[in-house]
Design an enzyme around this catalytic site. Structure first.
Site, PDB file in Angstrom:
ATOM      1  N   MET A   1      68.869  80.972 -58.123  1.00  0.00           N
ATOM      2  CA  MET A   1      68.861  81.318 -59.537  1.00  0.00           C
ATOM      3  C   MET A   1      67.818  82.396 -59.800  1.00  0.00           C
ATOM      4  O   MET A   1      67.103  82.815 -58.899  1.00  0.00           O
ATOM      5  CB  MET A   1      68.567  80.086 -60.397  1.00  0.00           C
ATOM      6  CG  MET A   1      69.668  79.039 -60.355  1.00  0.00           C
ATOM      7  SD  MET A   1      71.228  79.629 -61.008  1.00  0.00           S
ATOM      8  CE  MET A   1      70.917  79.604 -62.758  1.00  0.00           C
ATOM      9  N   CYS A   2      67.703  82.796 -61.052  1.00  0.00           N
ATOM     10  CA  CYS A   2      66.763  83.831 -61.463  1.00  0.00           C
ATOM     11  C   CYS A   2      66.325  83.528 -62.895  1.00  0.00           C
ATOM     12  O   CYS A   2      66.787  82.571 -63.517  1.00  0.00           O
ATOM     13  CB  CYS A   2      67.413  85.210 -61.409  1.00  0.00           C
ATOM     14  SG  CYS A   2      68.216  85.613 -59.842  1.00  0.00           S
ATOM     15  N   ARG A   3      65.460  84.348 -63.393  1.00  0.00           N
ATOM     16  CA  ARG A   3      65.116  84.371 -64.816  1.00  0.00           C
ATOM     17  C   ARG A   3      65.211  85.822 -65.269  1.00  0.00           C
ATOM     18  O   ARG A   3      64.810  86.742 -64.537  1.00  0.00           O
ATOM     19  CB  ARG A   3      63.698  83.865 -65.070  1.00  0.00           C
ATOM     20  CG  ARG A   3      63.387  82.447 -64.590  1.00  0.00           C
ATOM     21  CD  ARG A   3      63.903  81.374 -65.541  1.00  0.00           C
ATOM     22  NE  ARG A   3      65.281  81.031 -65.256  1.00  0.00           N
ATOM     23  CZ  ARG A   3      65.984  80.122 -65.953  1.00  0.00           C
ATOM     24  NH1 ARG A   3      65.408  79.498 -66.987  1.00  0.00           N
ATOM     25  NH2 ARG A   3      67.225  79.847 -65.635  1.00  0.00           N
ATOM     26  N   VAL A  88      63.331  88.317 -62.607  1.00  0.00           N
ATOM     27  CA  VAL A  88      62.698  87.854 -61.373  1.00  0.00           C
ATOM     28  C   VAL A  88      63.748  87.069 -60.605  1.00  0.00           C
ATOM     29  O   VAL A  88      64.544  86.341 -61.190  1.00  0.00           O
ATOM     30  CB  VAL A  88      61.443  87.003 -61.652  1.00  0.00           C
ATOM     31  CG1 VAL A  88      60.334  87.870 -62.219  1.00  0.00           C
ATOM     32  CG2 VAL A  88      61.734  85.845 -62.603  1.00  0.00           C
ATOM     33  N   ASN A 115      71.982  85.884 -63.651  1.00  0.00           N
ATOM     34  CA  ASN A 115      71.203  84.677 -63.403  1.00  0.00           C
ATOM     35  C   ASN A 115      72.199  83.590 -63.011  1.00  0.00           C
ATOM     36  O   ASN A 115      72.967  83.123 -63.848  1.00  0.00           O
ATOM     37  CB  ASN A 115      70.426  84.299 -64.675  1.00  0.00           C
ATOM     38  CG  ASN A 115      69.904  82.878 -64.666  1.00  0.00           C
ATOM     39  OD1 ASN A 115      69.762  82.262 -63.621  1.00  0.00           O
ATOM     40  ND2 ASN A 115      69.632  82.352 -65.858  1.00  0.00           N
TER      41      ASN A 115
END
Length: 259
Positions: A1-3, A88, A115
């Protein structure tokens, strides 16, 4: 995952959006509060921003964690913009694509981030590859699910779809091919933001006066933050936010053949 996060509004230093808030994207790289899958976003980061009178955004991307790049902290202190997209990264799979795999991806005036993850990547997405022109497949910036999602979205944008339709139709296409996918997408051209909530959190804040933020999670405890429902497409400008439901292909009954 990401933000990830997108901002439209008065010019601000990048740091005021990305590093200074108590739960900023910078902090979310190691301590996200609402991330449902994965815990550390240390596989790269990037930020894209627009300068006055220039429709083509600049980008700064790195393969390592944002907290290890002291140059970015200094850059974020002085660079100002009224339109920003940053992310990120927590990689879906190990790979050697380095900063090429870090969002935002870009083409012309567009900035894009994904994301989530395509379930069963890459096998599950293989049947969708013929929907892209060969040159688009050969031009993928990285061999990742996010780069492939961007290619699908960009193909729709180039075909004339508006941003919300390009994201929504891409999400439905991917969800049908790989039903367990998580597909929170974020797109901006510096004037508007389009986003989807599909499998993970998505929040937005419209401050009094001009200024809108759309993000994976709030970067502070301001009560103006609101969560978008899952299975939603969001469109935003400096003036406000609109939400519309996204139909899940799994909820549509299949047609029985005539007998």
């Amino acid at each position: 995952m990401c933000r990830h996060l997108a901002y439209l509004g008065p010019e601000e230093p990048l740091g005021r959006l990305l590093t200074e808030p108590p739960h900023s994207l910078y902090r979310q790289s190691w301590a996200p509060r609402r991330q449902r899958y994965g815990t550390v976003n240390a596989d790269g980061f990037g930020v894209g921003w627009y300068a006055p009178n220039d429709p083509v955004p600049a980008r700064y991307r790195r393969a390592g964690p944002i907290w290890a790049d002291l140059s970015f902290t200094d850059l974020a202190r002085v660079v100002r913009s009224g339109a920003v997209l940053a992310a990120v990264r927590d990689a879906t799979l190990a790979g050697a694509d380095a900063e090429a795999a870090a969002a935002p991806f870009t083409s012309g005036r567009w900035l894009f981030s994904h994301n989530g993850a395509i379930a069963g990547w890459p096998d599950s997405a293989a049947p969708l590859a013929p929907s892209l022109p060969p040159v688009d497949l050969l031009s993928l910036e990285a061999r990742t699910d996010s780069a492939f999602v961007w290619a699908l979205v960009l193909h729709r944008l180039r075909s004339g779809d508006d941003p919300a339709d390009a994201l929504g139709d891409t999400v439905r296409q991917l969800a049908e091919a790989a039903p367990a996918s998580r597909l929170n997408l974020l797109l901006t051209d510096g004037e508007t933001i389009a986003a989807t909530a599909w499998g993970d959190s998505l929040w937005y804040r419209t401050a009094p006066g001009p200024g809108t933020v759309v993000a994976s999670e709030p970067y502070d405890d301001d009560p103006l933050w609101q969560e978008a429902p899952d299975r939603t497409v969001l469109t935003a400008s400096r003036a406000g936010v609109l939400l519309a439901p996204l139909e899940d292909p799994a909820s549509v009954p299949s047609k029985e053949p005539c007998t």
